[in-house]
Design a protein around this motif. Structure first.
Motif, PDB file in Angstrom:
ATOM      1  N   GLY A 159       0.842  -1.193   0.000  1.00 51.22           N
ATOM      2  CA  GLY A 159       0.000   0.000   0.000  1.00 51.22           C
ATOM      3  C   GLY A 159       0.870   1.233   0.000  1.00 51.22           C
ATOM      4  N   VAL A 160       0.314   2.341  -0.480  1.00 49.89           N
ATOM      5  CA  VAL A 160       1.092   3.579  -0.568  1.00 49.89           C
ATOM      6  C   VAL A 160       0.240   4.753  -0.090  1.00 49.89           C
ATOM      7  CG1 VAL A 160       0.446   3.960  -3.002  1.00 49.89           C
ATOM      8  CG2 VAL A 160       2.521   5.010  -2.089  1.00 49.89           C
ATOM      9  N   VAL A 161       0.877   5.655   0.637  1.00 51.93           N
ATOM     10  CA  VAL A 161       0.232   6.878   1.135  1.00 51.93           C
ATOM     11  C   VAL A 161       1.051   8.060   0.646  1.00 51.93           C
ATOM     12  CG1 VAL A 161      -0.491   8.185   3.174  1.00 51.93           C
ATOM     13  CG2 VAL A 161      -0.587   5.669   3.197  1.00 51.93           C
ATOM     14  N   THR A 162       0.397   9.011  -0.007  1.00 51.94           N
ATOM     15  CA  THR A 162       1.100  10.194  -0.502  1.00 51.94           C
ATOM     16  C   THR A 162       0.499  11.453   0.117  1.00 51.94           C
ATOM     17  OG1 THR A 162      -0.339  10.523  -2.436  1.00 51.94           O
ATOM     18  CG2 THR A 162       1.532   9.034  -2.705  1.00 51.94           C
ATOM     19  N   ILE A 163       1.346  12.432   0.349  1.00 57.35           N
ATOM     20  CA  ILE A 163       0.926  13.695   0.953  1.00 57.35           C
ATOM     21  C   ILE A 163       1.456  14.839   0.100  1.00 57.35           C
ATOM     22  CG2 ILE A 163       0.960  15.145   3.038  1.00 57.35           C
ATOM     23  CD1 ILE A 163       2.094  12.050   4.092  1.00 57.35           C
ATOM     24  N   ASN A 164       0.561  15.553  -0.549  1.00 59.19           N
ATOM     25  CA  ASN A 164       0.931  16.699  -1.399  1.00 59.19           C
ATOM     26  C   ASN A 164       2.066  16.339  -2.350  1.00 59.19           C
ATOM     27  OD1 ASN A 164      -1.037  18.379  -0.294  1.00 59.19           O
ATOM     28  ND2 ASN A 164       0.293  19.036   1.370  1.00 59.19           N
ATOM     29  N   THR A 165       1.817  15.300  -3.108  1.00 60.40           N
ATOM     30  CA  THR A 165       2.836  14.733  -3.988  1.00 60.40           C
ATOM     31  C   THR A 165       2.746  15.283  -5.403  1.00 60.40           C
ATOM     32  OG1 THR A 165       3.093  12.697  -2.728  1.00 60.40           O
ATOM     33  CG2 THR A 165       3.523  12.563  -5.089  1.00 60.40           C
ATOM     34  N   PRO A 166       3.867  15.749  -5.975  1.00 63.68           N
ATOM     35  CA  PRO A 166       3.835  16.296  -7.328  1.00 63.68           C
ATOM     36  C   PRO A 166       3.933  15.237  -8.419  1.00 63.68           C
ATOM     37  CG  PRO A 166       6.029  16.549  -6.413  1.00 63.68           C
ATOM     38  CD  PRO A 166       5.180  15.936  -5.333  1.00 63.68           C
ATOM     39  N   LEU A 167       3.018  15.332  -9.379  1.00 61.69           N
ATOM     40  CA  LEU A 167       3.095  14.604 -10.639  1.00 61.69           C
ATOM     41  C   LEU A 167       3.216  15.602 -11.785  1.00 61.69           C
ATOM     42  CD1 LEU A 167       0.389  12.012  -9.699  1.00 61.69           C
ATOM     43  CD2 LEU A 167       2.810  11.497 -10.089  1.00 61.69           C
ATOM     44  N   PHE A 168       2.968  16.839 -11.457  1.00 62.11           N
ATOM     45  CA  PHE A 168       3.231  18.001 -12.307  1.00 62.11           C
ATOM     46  C   PHE A 168       3.290  19.201 -11.377  1.00 62.11           C
ATOM     47  CE2 PHE A 168      -1.301  17.011 -12.312  1.00 62.11           C
ATOM     48  CZ  PHE A 168      -1.858  18.170 -11.818  1.00 62.11           C
ATOM     49  N   ILE A 169       3.999  20.247 -11.790  1.00 63.76           N
ATOM     50  CA  ILE A 169       4.187  21.410 -10.923  1.00 63.76           C
ATOM     51  C   ILE A 169       3.513  22.670 -11.468  1.00 63.76           C
ATOM     52  CG2 ILE A 169       5.921  22.904  -9.829  1.00 63.76           C
ATOM     53  CD1 ILE A 169       7.827  20.595  -9.767  1.00 63.76           C
ATOM     54  N   ASN A 170       3.320  22.727 -12.781  1.00 60.12           N
ATOM     55  CA  ASN A 170       2.680  23.892 -13.405  1.00 60.12           C
ATOM     56  C   ASN A 170       3.429  25.192 -13.093  1.00 60.12           C
ATOM     57  OD1 ASN A 170       0.766  22.199 -14.448  1.00 60.12           O
ATOM     58  ND2 ASN A 170      -0.927  22.908 -13.161  1.00 60.12           N
ATOM     59  N   ASN A 171       4.744  25.139 -13.186  1.00 60.26           N
ATOM     60  CA  ASN A 171       5.579  26.313 -12.923  1.00 60.26           C
ATOM     61  C   ASN A 171       6.554  26.471 -14.095  1.00 60.26           C
ATOM     62  OD1 ASN A 171       7.460  28.223 -11.989  1.00 60.26           O
ATOM     63  ND2 ASN A 171       7.210  27.582  -9.866  1.00 60.26           N
ATOM     64  N   PRO A 172       6.132  27.167 -15.164  1.00 58.71           N
ATOM     65  CA  PRO A 172       6.979  27.289 -16.360  1.00 58.71           C
ATOM     66  C   PRO A 172       8.333  27.923 -16.079  1.00 58.71           C
ATOM     67  CG  PRO A 172       4.732  27.992 -16.836  1.00 58.71           C
ATOM     68  CD  PRO A 172       4.816  27.812 -15.355  1.00 58.71           C
ATOM     69  N   GLN A 173       8.373  28.916 -15.202  1.00 58.00           N
ATOM     70  CA  GLN A 173       9.642  29.585 -14.904  1.00 58.00           C
ATOM     71  C   GLN A 173      10.628  28.618 -14.249  1.00 58.00           C
ATOM     72  OE1 GLN A 173       6.606  30.898 -14.061  1.00 58.00           O
ATOM     73  NE2 GLN A 173       6.536  32.412 -15.710  1.00 58.00           N
ATOM     74  N   PHE A 174      10.126  27.803 -13.338  1.00 60.55           N
ATOM     75  CA  PHE A 174      10.969  26.819 -12.678  1.00 60.55           C
ATOM     76  C   PHE A 174      11.451  25.769 -13.674  1.00 60.55           C
ATOM     77  CE2 PHE A 174      11.279  23.010  -9.748  1.00 60.55           C
ATOM     78  CZ  PHE A 174      12.434  23.429  -9.114  1.00 60.55           C
ATOM     79  N   ILE A 209       9.568  13.190 -11.446  1.00 63.11           N
ATOM     80  CA  ILE A 209       8.126  13.439 -11.494  1.00 63.11           C
ATOM     81  C   ILE A 209       7.516  12.863 -12.765  1.00 63.11           C
ATOM     82  CG2 ILE A 209       6.414  15.270 -11.756  1.00 63.11           C
ATOM     83  CD1 ILE A 209       8.078  16.948  -9.818  1.00 63.11           C
ATOM     84  N   ALA A 210       8.166  13.119 -13.896  1.00 67.95           N
ATOM     85  CA  ALA A 210       7.624  12.670 -15.181  1.00 67.95           C
ATOM     86  C   ALA A 210       7.536  11.151 -15.258  1.00 67.95           C
ATOM     87  CB  ALA A 210       8.472  13.212 -16.324  1.00 67.95           C
ATOM     88  N   THR A 211       8.567  10.464 -14.771  1.00 68.08           N
ATOM     89  CA  THR A 211       8.536   9.003 -14.835  1.00 68.08           C
ATOM     90  C   THR A 211       7.481   8.433 -13.891  1.00 68.08           C
ATOM     91  OG1 THR A 211      10.406   8.962 -13.280  1.00 68.08           O
ATOM     92  CG2 THR A 211      10.915   8.737 -15.616  1.00 68.08           C
ATOM     93  N   ALA A 212       7.318   9.025 -12.728  1.00 70.26           N
ATOM     94  CA  ALA A 212       6.266   8.569 -11.809  1.00 70.26           C
ATOM     95  C   ALA A 212       4.889   8.752 -12.430  1.00 70.26           C
ATOM     96  CB  ALA A 212       6.357   9.321 -10.486  1.00 70.26           C
ATOM     97  N   ARG A 213       4.696   9.871 -13.077  1.00 68.05           N
ATOM     98  CA  ARG A 213       3.398  10.151 -13.725  1.00 68.05           C
ATOM     99  C   ARG A 213       3.088   9.104 -14.802  1.00 68.05           C
ATOM    100  NH1 ARG A 213       4.480  15.002 -15.231  1.00 68.05           N
ATOM    101  NH2 ARG A 213       4.990  14.537 -17.399  1.00 68.05           N
ATOM    102  N   PRO A 215       0.493  22.077  -6.944  1.00 69.42           N
ATOM    103  CA  PRO A 215      -0.923  22.330  -7.214  1.00 69.42           C
ATOM    104  C   PRO A 215      -1.812  21.256  -6.589  1.00 69.42           C
ATOM    105  CG  PRO A 215       0.362  22.660  -9.203  1.00 69.42           C
ATOM    106  CD  PRO A 215       1.294  22.056  -8.184  1.00 69.42           C
ATOM    107  N   PRO A 216      -2.862  21.634  -5.871  1.00 70.16           N
ATOM    108  CA  PRO A 216      -3.747  20.657  -5.244  1.00 70.16           C
ATOM    109  C   PRO A 216      -4.397  19.697  -6.239  1.00 70.16           C
ATOM    110  CG  PRO A 216      -4.101  22.837  -4.307  1.00 70.16           C
ATOM    111  CD  PRO A 216      -3.199  23.022  -5.473  1.00 70.16           C
ATOM    112  N   SER A 217      -4.459  20.070  -7.500  1.00 70.06           N
ATOM    113  CA  SER A 217      -5.059  19.205  -8.522  1.00 70.06           C
ATOM    114  C   SER A 217      -4.242  17.931  -8.747  1.00 70.06           C
ATOM    115  CB  SER A 217      -5.218  19.969  -9.841  1.00 70.06           C
ATOM    116  OG  SER A 217      -3.996  20.568 -10.231  1.00 70.06           O
ATOM    117  N   ASN A 218      -3.030  17.867  -8.202  1.00 70.02           N
ATOM    118  CA  ASN A 218      -2.253  16.631  -8.288  1.00 70.02           C
ATOM    119  C   ASN A 218      -2.963  15.471  -7.601  1.00 70.02           C
ATOM    120  OD1 ASN A 218       0.831  16.678  -9.330  1.00 70.02           O
ATOM    121  ND2 ASN A 218       0.256  18.727  -8.634  1.00 70.02           N
TER     122      ASN A 218
END
Length: 263
Positions: free
Chosen positions: A116-131, A176-180, A202-205
């Motif tokens: 089993g896996v538990v994630t907390i505010n985990t990024p699968l995308f960041i939506n930060n073009p500047q970064f 992040i990309a490979t996890a996604r 982003p909370p939409s993750n």
């Protein structure tokens, strides 16, 4: 090569307990301190065998982190998982932020070990073009502003770097990309937490994760009173309590069929 001392309070944590193992992983530029409360709670209340490793380059100095890669971080958690597997019959992986991304990697690639896996505010995308633009920019500065310490509770503090090494941004994006892309490979039970207000990820993750894993048993919990580092914030007890319940109810029933729940 310079050896950097570990910041006091950022040490790894291990507690030997019963035959249920919990691997708890901290986030990018953070340290075990950010998830220590959760790890200690699972050890004390659940009696579980709990491992909270310190990712390479973390909890020391940004210059130390600049020498590490995503492969180093993955190897660290793979080693910790293998060590738990030697002494435990069922293992759950829990991760905050990038620690959750690492947890998803393990769940996708170590299906015979991760129950089993538990994630907390985990990024699968960041939506930060500047970064993102800085990941391969030839003129990027050596260090970027830190991404840690996003906490609502004014009395809570995180041991994290004030600056993130530019060299590691590309490592983070690849991880992040490979996890996604691997989300459909995840079939074990999944519990995901997302803060309604998060200034880093982003909370939409959270909904994206739930929608793209293949797990039959998956649940999304929205945290109303915490920012990104929720394991140190106002909802830390709820996270610990819900995680404990999630693990207890699935220690020996991982083959059972569950219903998807979102709230």
């Amino acid at each position: 090569m310079t050896d950097y001392p570990v910041i006091p309070g950022a040490e790894p944590f291990f507690s030997a307990g019963n035959d249920t193992g919990c691997l708890v992983i901290h986030g990018y530029t953070g340290s075990p301190q950010s998830v220590r409360y959760l790890g200690e709670y699972l050890a004390e209340k659940g009696g579980f065998t709990v491992s909270v490793p310190r990712l390479p380059g973390h909890g020391t100095a940004p210059e130390d982190m600049a020498r590490t890669t995503a492969e180093d971080w993955l190897q660290c958690v793979r080693t910790a998982l293998a060590e738990l597997n030697e002494r435990c019959t069922s293992i759950f992986v829990v991760g905050l932020s990038m620690g959750g991304t690492l947890s998803l990697h393990l769940a996708a690639t170590q299906q015979d070990i991760v129950h089993g896996v538990v994630t907390i505010n985990t990024p699968l995308f960041i939506n930060n073009p500047q970064f993102a633009a800085l990941a391969f920019a030839p003129d990027a500065p050596p260090f970027l502003p830190g991404v840690g310490a996003d906490i609502k509770n004014p009395d809570a503090n995180e041991i994290s770097y004030n600056g993130a090494p530019s060299a590691t941004t590309r490592q983070l994006f690849v991880l992040i990309a490979t996890a996604r892309e691997m989300l459909p490979l995840i079939t074990c039970p999944v519990l995901a937490f997302r803060s309604r207000e998060d200034h880093v990820v982003p909370p939409s993750n959270g909904p994206y994760l739930i929608d793209h894993v293949s797990s039959a048993d998956k649940r999304l919990i929205t945290l109303e009173d915490s920012f990104h580092v929720a394991t140190l914030d106002n909802d830390r007890e709820r996270i610990a309590r819900e995680t404990l319940q999630f693990i207890r109810s699935r220690q020996r029933t991982e083959k059972q069929t569950y219903t998807t729940i979102a709230d």
